[in-house]
Design an enzyme around this catalytic site. Sequence first.
Site, short mmCIF file in Angstrom:
data_model
loop_
_atom_site.label_atom_id
_atom_site.label_comp_id
_atom_site.label_asym_id
_atom_site.label_seq_id
_atom_site.Cartn_x
_atom_site.Cartn_y
_atom_site.Cartn_z
N GLU A 43 -7.28 3.82 3.74
CA GLU A 43 -6.24 3.14 2.98
C GLU A 43 -6.85 2.60 1.71
O GLU A 43 -7.98 2.12 1.70
CB GLU A 43 -5.63 1.99 3.80
CG GLU A 43 -4.83 2.47 4.99
CD GLU A 43 -4.12 1.34 5.72
OE1 GLU A 43 -4.49 0.17 5.52
OE2 GLU A 43 -3.19 1.64 6.50
N CYS A 59 -9.99 -7.91 9.92
CA CYS A 59 -10.47 -6.66 10.50
C CYS A 59 -11.93 -6.39 10.14
O CYS A 59 -12.72 -5.99 10.99
CB CYS A 59 -9.61 -5.49 10.02
SG CYS A 59 -7.87 -5.62 10.49
N ASN A 63 -2.46 -10.02 11.20
CA ASN A 63 -3.39 -10.87 10.46
C ASN A 63 -3.17 -10.87 8.95
O ASN A 63 -3.37 -11.88 8.29
CB ASN A 63 -4.84 -10.51 10.80
CG ASN A 63 -5.17 -9.05 10.59
OD1 ASN A 63 -4.30 -8.19 10.61
ND2 ASN A 63 -6.43 -8.77 10.36
N GLU A 67 -6.74 2.41 11.71
CA GLU A 67 -7.76 1.39 11.44
C GLU A 67 -7.83 0.51 12.67
O GLU A 67 -6.89 -0.23 12.98
CB GLU A 67 -7.42 0.55 10.21
CG GLU A 67 -8.57 -0.37 9.83
CD GLU A 67 -8.14 -1.61 9.08
OE1 GLU A 67 -8.57 -2.71 9.49
OE2 GLU A 67 -7.37 -1.49 8.12
#
Length: 483
Positions: free
Chosen positions: A464, A286, A154, A252
């Site tokens: 992150e 996300c 994505n 993640e």
Amino acid sequence: MTVGQLNRWNHNWINGEKIETDQVVAVHNPATGEVIGHVPSLTEELVTGAVDAASQALPSWSRLTAKQRGDYLLAWGERILLHKEELAQLLSQEQGKALKEARGEIAGSVEILRWYAEEAKRAYGEIIPSSNPGQQLLVYREPVGVVGLITPMNFPAATLMRKVAPALAAGCTAILKPASTTSLIAVALFELLMDTNLPKGVANLVTGSSNVIGTVLMNDSRVRKVSFTGSTEVGKLLMEQAAKTVKKLGLELGGNSPVIVFPDADLDKAARDIVDNKFENCGQVCNGINLIYAHEDIREQLAEKIVELVSGLKVDIGTQPDADVGPLIDQGAVKKVEALVNDAVAKGAKVLTGGKRLEEDVYQKGSFYAPTVLDHVTPEMDITHEEIFGPVAPILSFKDEAEVLQRANNTPYGLAAYFYTKDAARIYRVIQELETGNIGVNGTSLAYVQAPFGGVKESGMGREGGRHGLDEYLESKYVALTL
């Protein structure tokens, strides 16, 4: 950019050398269905070769100063800027997102590089006061070692940078495995990285079967950390596999991110922010909003504002200059969205706009679904429990704060949440009560390079971004020094 030009990015990089294979994976433009390029499908032997190269390069790379490593990142960023429009066009064709979003992603990728080029200089150690005279207690910060980095489709440029930049800055060497559907942008970016004369083996790019590449990375004890962005299902499998060699993991994973709009909120701002977040990248984000909880006193008013904005979105092939929303990544994604909407409608949800595939004219060969708003959504519907990852905004009603917080937390996921209110006391209460790794208050933007991003519960582990993102690639070495 023509298909012929795209085909020049048909290789991998192992030990500083281009790798091509007879077995390849086709990459499609999701807006047209057209094959726009091919990338290698590597054998287990070649992937192991990438681990060999990264292992051999680790000692010398880790001994460079942080400034020296940072200079390579800065040089990479400068080369990306020289080709930013070409890269944005490639990203839009390969992933489908609107060109204006692709340009923003490329620019953001350079910002990530620049930030970690500087942050590497601040990987400080410690001197701890000793309990004994004539002794010093020292803590050194050292790179984890060889790392495997697995990125999703994505945000294939930005997520690559959020993993590669801190890993290299910290002194690790890396093997990157991008999503098969969006591998071309990774090849193009690595081409520019190799143009910096990066030492051989420091960064390696491998494409092909997730099973083949994943098996090598997870079973090889020389790979000391794996960072993965993707589904919770795959993340759990990686956790099991990591136990064999006790690897460090950064995960993640999936989400079910809510936005809560309280009755005192600025509804115009809330509606604009919700639409910007929900329909970015055709809903394939996300931390994208999955559920809109609107207080019963303002639900209809908020729904009207959202529908008005969504109805004005231009759906088109991403490379068209006026496109707001492009296609989903493939037909499988369309089928999932379609099934969730159909289930909701069958159980009583009302379609306020959209609610169907787009198949006529310019859409007929692509993976398009109309931007959709659903009202009267209830907890019995599948769409309230599953991550949509598509252009659908479900609206649910709530009566009071305690009720909506219980509903928002009633999920195995905990990636992101958002809420709108002008009540300062409520802001602090809700921040404390929401079970999630990231929260937006009176706003829905979370993408800042200096801030840590990551989930709790089944949305993953690790962070992150920010100094926390650099810490993920460092280990502490404690020394008790007697003088």
